[in-house]
Design a protein around this motif. Structure first.
Motif, short mmCIF file in Angstrom:
data_model
loop_
_atom_site.label_atom_id
_atom_site.label_comp_id
_atom_site.label_asym_id
_atom_site.label_seq_id
_atom_site.Cartn_x
_atom_site.Cartn_y
_atom_site.Cartn_z
N LEU A 162 0.82 -1.21 0.00
CA LEU A 162 0.00 0.00 0.00
C LEU A 162 0.85 1.26 0.00
CD1 LEU A 162 -2.77 1.37 0.18
CD2 LEU A 162 -2.64 1.14 2.67
N SER A 163 1.90 1.29 0.83
CA SER A 163 2.75 2.47 0.92
C SER A 163 4.08 2.08 1.54
CB SER A 163 2.08 3.57 1.76
OG SER A 163 1.84 3.10 3.08
N PHE A 164 5.06 2.97 1.37
CA PHE A 164 6.40 2.77 1.92
C PHE A 164 6.71 3.89 2.90
CE2 PHE A 164 11.06 3.64 1.47
CZ PHE A 164 11.49 2.53 2.19
N ASP A 165 7.00 3.52 4.14
CA ASP A 165 7.35 4.48 5.19
C ASP A 165 8.86 4.64 5.18
OD1 ASP A 165 7.76 6.01 7.43
OD2 ASP A 165 6.28 4.96 8.65
N LYS A 166 9.33 5.74 4.59
CA LYS A 166 10.77 5.93 4.42
C LYS A 166 11.49 6.06 5.75
CE LYS A 166 12.00 9.81 2.60
NZ LYS A 166 12.20 10.88 1.59
N LYS A 167 10.89 6.75 6.71
CA LYS A 167 11.56 6.96 7.99
C LYS A 167 11.67 5.66 8.79
CE LYS A 167 10.36 11.84 8.46
NZ LYS A 167 9.72 12.89 9.30
N ALA A 168 10.63 4.83 8.75
CA ALA A 168 10.65 3.57 9.50
C ALA A 168 11.19 2.42 8.65
CB ALA A 168 9.24 3.23 9.98
N ALA A 169 11.53 2.66 7.39
CA ALA A 169 12.03 1.63 6.48
C ALA A 169 11.11 0.41 6.49
CB ALA A 169 13.46 1.23 6.83
N SER A 170 9.83 0.65 6.25
CA SER A 170 8.86 -0.45 6.31
C SER A 170 7.83 -0.30 5.20
CB SER A 170 8.17 -0.47 7.67
OG SER A 170 7.45 0.72 7.90
N LEU A 171 7.32 -1.45 4.76
CA LEU A 171 6.28 -1.52 3.75
C LEU A 171 4.96 -1.82 4.44
CD1 LEU A 171 8.27 -3.70 1.22
CD2 LEU A 171 7.70 -1.29 0.92
N ILE A 172 3.93 -1.11 4.07
CA ILE A 172 2.62 -1.24 4.70
C ILE A 172 1.71 -2.10 3.83
CG2 ILE A 172 0.71 0.03 5.77
CD1 ILE A 172 3.48 0.68 6.92
N LYS A 173 0.97 -3.01 4.48
CA LYS A 173 0.02 -3.88 3.78
C LYS A 173 0.72 -4.61 2.63
CE LYS A 173 -3.66 -2.51 6.13
NZ LYS A 173 -4.44 -3.39 7.02
N ILE A 174 1.72 -5.41 2.97
CA ILE A 174 2.54 -6.09 1.98
C ILE A 174 2.00 -7.50 1.70
CG2 ILE A 174 4.13 -6.87 3.78
CD1 ILE A 174 5.18 -5.88 0.23
N ARG A 175 2.12 -7.92 0.46
CA ARG A 175 1.71 -9.28 0.07
C ARG A 175 2.67 -9.80 -1.00
NH1 ARG A 175 -3.34 -12.18 0.13
NH2 ARG A 175 -4.28 -10.35 1.14
N PHE A 176 3.19 -11.03 -0.78
CA PHE A 176 4.12 -11.66 -1.72
C PHE A 176 3.46 -12.87 -2.36
CE2 PHE A 176 6.77 -9.62 1.49
CZ PHE A 176 7.71 -8.95 0.72
N TYR A 177 3.73 -13.02 -3.67
CA TYR A 177 3.26 -14.19 -4.42
C TYR A 177 4.50 -14.89 -4.99
CZ TYR A 177 -1.17 -11.64 -4.25
OH TYR A 177 -2.30 -10.96 -3.82
N PHE A 178 4.91 -15.98 -4.34
CA PHE A 178 6.11 -16.71 -4.75
C PHE A 178 5.76 -17.71 -5.84
CE2 PHE A 178 7.14 -15.12 -0.58
CZ PHE A 178 8.50 -14.80 -0.66
N PHE A 179 6.69 -17.92 -6.75
CA PHE A 179 6.47 -18.89 -7.83
C PHE A 179 7.76 -19.66 -8.09
CE2 PHE A 179 7.50 -14.74 -9.62
CZ PHE A 179 8.56 -15.03 -10.48
N SER A 180 7.62 -20.84 -8.66
CA SER A 180 8.73 -21.73 -8.95
C SER A 180 9.40 -21.33 -10.26
CB SER A 180 8.24 -23.18 -9.03
OG SER A 180 7.29 -23.30 -10.08
N PRO A 181 10.59 -21.91 -10.57
CA PRO A 181 11.26 -21.56 -11.85
C PRO A 181 10.42 -21.85 -13.08
CG PRO A 181 12.81 -22.63 -10.36
CD PRO A 181 11.46 -22.73 -9.70
N ASP A 182 9.51 -22.83 -12.98
CA ASP A 182 8.67 -23.12 -14.13
C ASP A 182 7.38 -22.29 -14.16
OD1 ASP A 182 7.47 -24.29 -12.00
OD2 ASP A 182 7.32 -26.30 -12.86
N GLY A 183 7.26 -21.32 -13.22
CA GLY A 183 6.15 -20.38 -13.25
C GLY A 183 4.93 -20.75 -12.45
#
Length: 364
Positions: A162-183
């Motif tokens: 959602l946003s990046f807090d530069k002073k706190a060096a943190s990402l807000i409302k973060i979500r990662f989608y990991f995938f394998s080498p074959d996609g």
């Protein structure tokens, strides 16, 4: 519109167009020549020049409003038209209102320029000119920014925040989608916040993990309070976050700030960016009224045009110094963003009003 009113309006817009054309040519000619010297084709030079115009116009337009009033009054004085107009009963209040009405048109044009044309130019500039191999890889797309989310792609995952807090060096409302080498999708990590630790280590707080997405069983779900993950990005990689905000139209930027405000992130810099566009639009009106002191001395022998120009230019330099300083205080959070953006233009506007009230009696 009376004949006298048309005369004042005509002289003001003639001076405005002339000043704007001269200043734009003065500022951009060197860039155009430099583009051709670098071997760029004419279409590329024209594209880069057109994309710079909204930003340059935003800085130049208030100054041209000031010069328009100066040159219009001087021309009317030179032909003794100003003294004849005022002697015929044309009030100084009415003359000020005419100039203010002309300047209000430029206020609207300035807001459209800074609030919509400049963000669009920045968006095209980022997509077509400043695109690089690195940005095409890691920062795959930001097309969803207007929906409130930033997207980026790394080697083995996509992510959205959602946003990046530069002073706190943190990402807000973060979500990662990991995938394998074959996609194929392997797991999903979602957290309220991702805080940078050191190196490439980030700490995810208050989140959920959905794993084994490509297996035959139902995906495994687990919640966590804190989870350390190794990412390829560091806080420096998100330095373009603020640059992306410059691609948002004014109303979208306002909605974005309202959306991230409840997360607790410091939005002072973004609010200053928002209010600054309105303040620079209002500045067209302020600068158009600043030279109106010459109206109260219609006899050109009693008033030096060169002295008025020098005074106005010095006043402009003082304004930009004070305005830049107040914006810096607003971005640091020392004073409210709205106060940082409007206090200096407001003071100059009050000075113009005070000058009118003090000099209502003409000096011939």
């Amino acid at each position: 519109m009376t004949l006298l009113t048309r005369m004042i309006v005509k002289e003001w817009f003639k001076a405005l167009i002339g000043s704007l054309t001269a200043l734009l040519l003065l500022v951009t000619t060197a860039d155009i020549i430099n583009g051709f010297l670098q071997g760029k084709d004419a279409m590329r030079v024209l594209l880069e020049w057109s994309l710079k115009m909204p930003d340059l116009s935003g800085k130049i337009l208030p100054v041209t409003c000031l010069l328009a009033t100066l040159f219009a009054l001087n021309r009317l004085k030179t032909h003794n038209e100003l003294i004849a107009t005022l002697a015929a009963g044309y009030s100084t209040l009415r003359a000020n209102l005419i100039i203010a009405s002309c300047a209000l048109l430029m206020v609207v044009m300035q807001f459209i320029n800074l609030g919509f044309l400049e963000p669009y130019a920045n968006k095209v500039k980022r997509q077509e000119i400043t695109k690089s191999q690195r940005s095409e890889g890691k920062y795959l797309t930001r097309s969803a920014i207007e929906g409130g989310q930033f997207w980026f792609k790394s080697q083995n995952y996509f992510a959205t925040f959602l946003s990046f807090d530069k002073k706190a060096a943190s990402l807000i409302k973060i979500r990662f989608y990991f995938f394998s080498p074959d996609g194929h999708a392997t797991k999903i990590l979602a957290a309220e916040r991702a805080v940078f630790e050191s190196g490439h280590t980030w700490r995810l707080e208050n989140g959920k993990e959905i794993a084994d997405l490509e297996g035959p069983r139902f995906p495994l779900t687990a919640e966590f309070k804190a989870l350390n993950v190794i990412l390829q990005e560091t806080p420096a990689d998100f330095s373009e976050f603020e640059a992306d905000l410059t691609t948002l139209p004014w109303f979208s930027l306002r909605d974005f700030i309202l959306k991230i405000a409840p997360t607790g992130i410091n939005t002072s810099e973004y609010q200053v960016l928002l209010h600054q566009k309105v303040a620079l639009s209002f500045l067209c009106l302020v600068f158009a009224l600043v030279p109106m002191g010459g109206l109260y001395k219609p006899n050109r022998r009693n008033d030096s045009f060169g002295k008025n120009v020098a005074f106005a230019l010095v006043l402009t330099v003082i304004f930009w110094l004070l305005f830049s300083g107040s914006l810096t205080y607003g971005q640091s959070g020392k004073i409210p963003a709205w106060l940082a953006a409007y206090i200096v233009p407001g003071l100059f506007f009050l000075q113009s009003v005070w000058g009118f009230l003090r000099n209502r009696k003409l000096s011939f």
